[in-house]
Design a protein around this motif. Structure first.
Motif, mmCIF file in Angstrom:
data_model
loop_
_atom_site.group_PDB
_atom_site.id
_atom_site.type_symbol
_atom_site.label_atom_id
_atom_site.label_comp_id
_atom_site.label_asym_id
_atom_site.label_seq_id
_atom_site.Cartn_x
_atom_site.Cartn_y
_atom_site.Cartn_z
ATOM 1 N N ARG A 1 0.836 -1.191 0.000
ATOM 2 C CA ARG A 1 0.000 0.000 0.000
ATOM 3 C C ARG A 1 0.877 1.249 0.000
ATOM 4 N NH1 ARG A 1 -4.732 1.418 4.453
ATOM 5 N NH2 ARG A 1 -5.536 3.285 3.400
ATOM 6 N N VAL A 2 0.560 2.179 -0.886
ATOM 7 C CA VAL A 2 1.329 3.414 -0.976
ATOM 8 C C VAL A 2 0.875 4.361 0.127
ATOM 9 C CG1 VAL A 2 1.920 5.387 -2.422
ATOM 10 C CG2 VAL A 2 1.573 3.136 -3.468
ATOM 11 N N SER A 3 1.820 4.919 0.880
ATOM 12 C CA SER A 3 1.474 5.789 2.000
ATOM 13 C C SER A 3 0.961 7.128 1.510
ATOM 14 C CB SER A 3 2.694 5.995 2.898
ATOM 15 O OG SER A 3 3.660 6.790 2.235
ATOM 16 N N GLN A 4 0.184 7.797 2.359
ATOM 17 C CA GLN A 4 -0.307 9.131 2.025
ATOM 18 C C GLN A 4 0.850 10.108 1.896
ATOM 19 O OE1 GLN A 4 -3.569 9.925 1.321
ATOM 20 N NE2 GLN A 4 -2.629 11.832 0.615
ATOM 21 N N GLU A 5 1.882 9.904 2.697
ATOM 22 C CA GLU A 5 3.063 10.769 2.622
ATOM 23 C C GLU A 5 3.704 10.673 1.239
ATOM 24 O OE1 GLU A 5 7.369 11.423 4.900
ATOM 25 O OE2 GLU A 5 5.920 9.947 5.627
ATOM 26 N N HIS A 6 3.787 9.440 0.714
ATOM 27 C CA HIS A 6 4.354 9.250 -0.624
ATOM 28 C C HIS A 6 3.481 9.916 -1.684
ATOM 29 C CE1 HIS A 6 6.343 7.262 -4.027
ATOM 30 N NE2 HIS A 6 5.128 7.028 -4.493
ATOM 31 N N LEU A 7 2.159 9.760 -1.560
ATOM 32 C CA LEU A 7 1.237 10.365 -2.519
ATOM 33 C C LEU A 7 1.359 11.884 -2.504
ATOM 34 C CD1 LEU A 7 -1.941 8.162 -1.882
ATOM 35 C CD2 LEU A 7 -0.391 8.049 -3.848
ATOM 36 N N ASP A 8 1.429 12.451 -1.298
ATOM 37 C CA ASP A 8 1.555 13.906 -1.174
ATOM 38 C C ASP A 8 2.875 14.398 -1.775
ATOM 39 O OD1 ASP A 8 -0.877 13.951 0.097
ATOM 40 O OD2 ASP A 8 -0.040 14.102 2.120
ATOM 41 N N ALA A 9 3.960 13.649 -1.532
ATOM 42 C CA ALA A 9 5.268 14.044 -2.069
ATOM 43 C C ALA A 9 5.271 13.984 -3.595
ATOM 44 C CB ALA A 9 6.358 13.141 -1.499
ATOM 45 N N ARG A 10 4.626 12.968 -4.162
ATOM 46 C CA ARG A 10 4.577 12.848 -5.613
ATOM 47 C C ARG A 10 3.750 13.987 -6.215
ATOM 48 N NH1 ARG A 10 5.679 8.681 -8.867
ATOM 49 N NH2 ARG A 10 7.501 8.634 -7.513
ATOM 50 N N ARG A 11 2.644 14.323 -5.577
ATOM 51 C CA ARG A 11 1.822 15.431 -6.057
ATOM 52 C C ARG A 11 2.611 16.738 -5.997
ATOM 53 N NH1 ARG A 11 -1.932 19.343 -4.436
ATOM 54 N NH2 ARG A 11 -3.763 19.494 -5.800
ATOM 55 N N ARG A 12 3.379 16.919 -4.904
ATOM 56 C CA ARG A 12 4.192 18.124 -4.755
ATOM 57 C C ARG A 12 5.271 18.182 -5.827
ATOM 58 N NH1 ARG A 12 2.728 22.462 -2.837
ATOM 59 N NH2 ARG A 12 3.568 23.184 -4.805
ATOM 60 N N GLN A 13 5.853 17.034 -6.144
ATOM 61 C CA GLN A 13 6.867 16.959 -7.200
ATOM 62 C C GLN A 13 6.302 17.438 -8.535
ATOM 63 O OE1 GLN A 13 8.295 12.977 -7.872
ATOM 64 N NE2 GLN A 13 9.435 13.525 -9.713
ATOM 65 N N ILE A 14 5.090 17.011 -8.842
ATOM 66 C CA ILE A 14 4.454 17.401 -10.103
ATOM 67 C C ILE A 14 4.145 18.897 -10.109
ATOM 68 C CG2 ILE A 14 2.422 17.064 -11.568
ATOM 69 C CD1 ILE A 14 2.310 14.182 -10.391
ATOM 70 N N LEU A 15 3.583 19.392 -9.004
ATOM 71 C CA LEU A 15 3.249 20.811 -8.921
ATOM 72 C C LEU A 15 4.494 21.685 -9.029
ATOM 73 C CD1 LEU A 15 0.536 20.914 -6.093
ATOM 74 C CD2 LEU A 15 0.204 21.448 -8.505
ATOM 75 N N ASP A 16 5.572 21.289 -8.350
ATOM 76 C CA ASP A 16 6.797 22.083 -8.379
ATOM 77 C C ASP A 16 7.410 22.112 -9.780
ATOM 78 O OD1 ASP A 16 6.470 22.574 -5.719
ATOM 79 O OD2 ASP A 16 8.074 21.259 -5.024
ATOM 80 N N GLY A 17 7.424 20.955 -10.430
ATOM 81 C CA GLY A 17 7.968 20.921 -11.787
ATOM 82 C C GLY A 17 7.142 21.759 -12.748
ATOM 83 N N ALA A 18 5.821 21.663 -12.624
ATOM 84 C CA ALA A 18 4.943 22.462 -13.476
ATOM 85 C C ALA A 18 5.116 23.953 -13.182
ATOM 86 C CB ALA A 18 3.489 22.055 -13.265
ATOM 87 N N ALA A 19 5.286 24.308 -11.908
ATOM 88 C CA ALA A 19 5.468 25.712 -11.540
ATOM 89 C C ALA A 19 6.719 26.297 -12.194
ATOM 90 C CB ALA A 19 5.545 25.855 -10.019
ATOM 91 N N ARG A 20 7.801 25.528 -12.221
ATOM 92 C CA ARG A 20 9.024 25.996 -12.879
ATOM 93 C C ARG A 20 8.779 26.278 -14.360
ATOM 94 N NH1 ARG A 20 11.828 22.234 -9.567
ATOM 95 N NH2 ARG A 20 11.491 20.611 -11.128
ATOM 96 N N LEU A 21 8.089 25.347 -15.010
ATOM 97 C CA LEU A 21 7.815 25.516 -16.436
ATOM 98 C C LEU A 21 6.878 26.688 -16.692
ATOM 99 C CD1 LEU A 21 7.350 21.824 -17.615
ATOM 100 C CD2 LEU A 21 9.216 23.359 -18.193
ATOM 101 N N PHE A 22 5.832 26.799 -15.902
ATOM 102 C CA PHE A 22 4.857 27.869 -16.094
ATOM 103 C C PHE A 22 5.510 29.233 -15.889
ATOM 104 C CE2 PHE A 22 1.297 24.779 -14.715
ATOM 105 C CZ PHE A 22 1.134 24.345 -16.027
ATOM 106 N N ALA A 23 6.378 29.328 -14.885
ATOM 107 C CA ALA A 23 7.066 30.597 -14.629
ATOM 108 C C ALA A 23 7.994 30.943 -15.782
ATOM 109 C CB ALA A 23 7.851 30.514 -13.321
ATOM 110 N N ARG A 24 8.608 29.931 -16.370
ATOM 111 C CA ARG A 24 9.589 30.143 -17.437
ATOM 112 C C ARG A 24 8.928 30.399 -18.792
ATOM 113 N NH1 ARG A 24 12.369 25.010 -17.781
ATOM 114 N NH2 ARG A 24 12.906 25.476 -15.617
ATOM 115 N N ASN A 25 7.874 29.642 -19.096
ATOM 116 C CA ASN A 25 7.303 29.652 -20.444
ATOM 117 C C ASN A 25 5.856 30.131 -20.527
ATOM 118 O OD1 ASN A 25 9.729 28.434 -21.282
ATOM 119 N ND2 ASN A 25 8.936 26.412 -20.804
#
Length: 209
Positions: free
Chosen positions: A3-27
């Motif tokens: 079973r995937v922990s909620q902590e892992h799910l939250d970290a993965r979601r944060r990873q996606i948001l942070d990566g998208a934020a970098r791109l959105f700010a740049r482009n």
């Protein structure tokens, strides 16, 4: 199957948001594709789409995240009692606000100011996000009105000027300085603090002087 922990799910979601934020700010939001996001975060389509159905949902999440951070920054500083002088108060808010997403900064610049510009532009075309922005602005105004009323009670500001008018002006100085950062590059918070200190210290010229 483990079973995937909620902590892992939250970290993965944060990873996606942070990566998208970098791109959105740049482009920008609309020059960035989901394929760009997948490449930036180095995840499969299935992994990303587990959290976000598409770019519009990802944009909405970024907008709400940014506005939530801005609201928290203003509210925390404005709660101080008694509040520090306006230049220190605005400087503290601006310093914390510009620190949002600082871990994502690249190419020698801050991600947050250009991301905020993208957020403001997106709320013009998206009614749902415009409502979120309006709600945040209302909360900020209320918090800063309380700070201005505390100034007036302490004799630091004239009592005959609308506290709401002063609050809106203080918010506008922070918004404007963030816009300057996005358009013209970084500048230390002390620039705004010095300017506010000079302006608030002005006195009317004596007749005949």
């Amino acid at each position: 199957m483990a079973r995937v922990s909620q902590e892992h799910l939250d970290a993965r979601r944060r990873q996606i948001l942070d990566g998208a934020a970098r791109l959105f700010a740049r482009n920008g939001f609309h020059a960035t594709s989901m394929q760009d996001v997948l490449k930036e975060v180095d995840l499969s389509a299935g992994a990303v789409y587990r959290y976000f159905s598409g770019k519009d949902e990802l944009i909405a999440a970024i907008v709400k995240d940014v506005l939530g951070e801005v609201r928290a920054s203003f509210e925390e500083v404005a709660r101080q009692s008694p509040p520090p002088p306006p230049d220190l108060l605005v400087g503290a808010v601006l310093g914390r606000t510009l620190g949002v997403y600082s871990a994502l900064d690249d190419d020698g610049g801050s991600v947050f100011p250009p991301l905020v510009i993208q957020v403001w532009a997106e709320t013009v075309r998206n009614k749902e996000l415009a409502c979120v922005l309006a709600d945040v602005f209302t909360t900020l105004r209320e918090a800063w009105v309380r700070a201005v009323e505390a100034y007036q009670d302490a004799g630091m500001m004239p009592p005959d000027i609308s506290a709401d008018h002063v609050a809106r002006t203080m918010i506008a100085t922070v918004q404007g300085f963030i816009a300057q950062q996005a358009l013209f590059g970084p500048a230390p918070v002390e620039v705004l603090q010095d300017g506010l200190r000079a302006l608030t210290g002005m006195r009317a010229a004596e007749p005949g002087s």
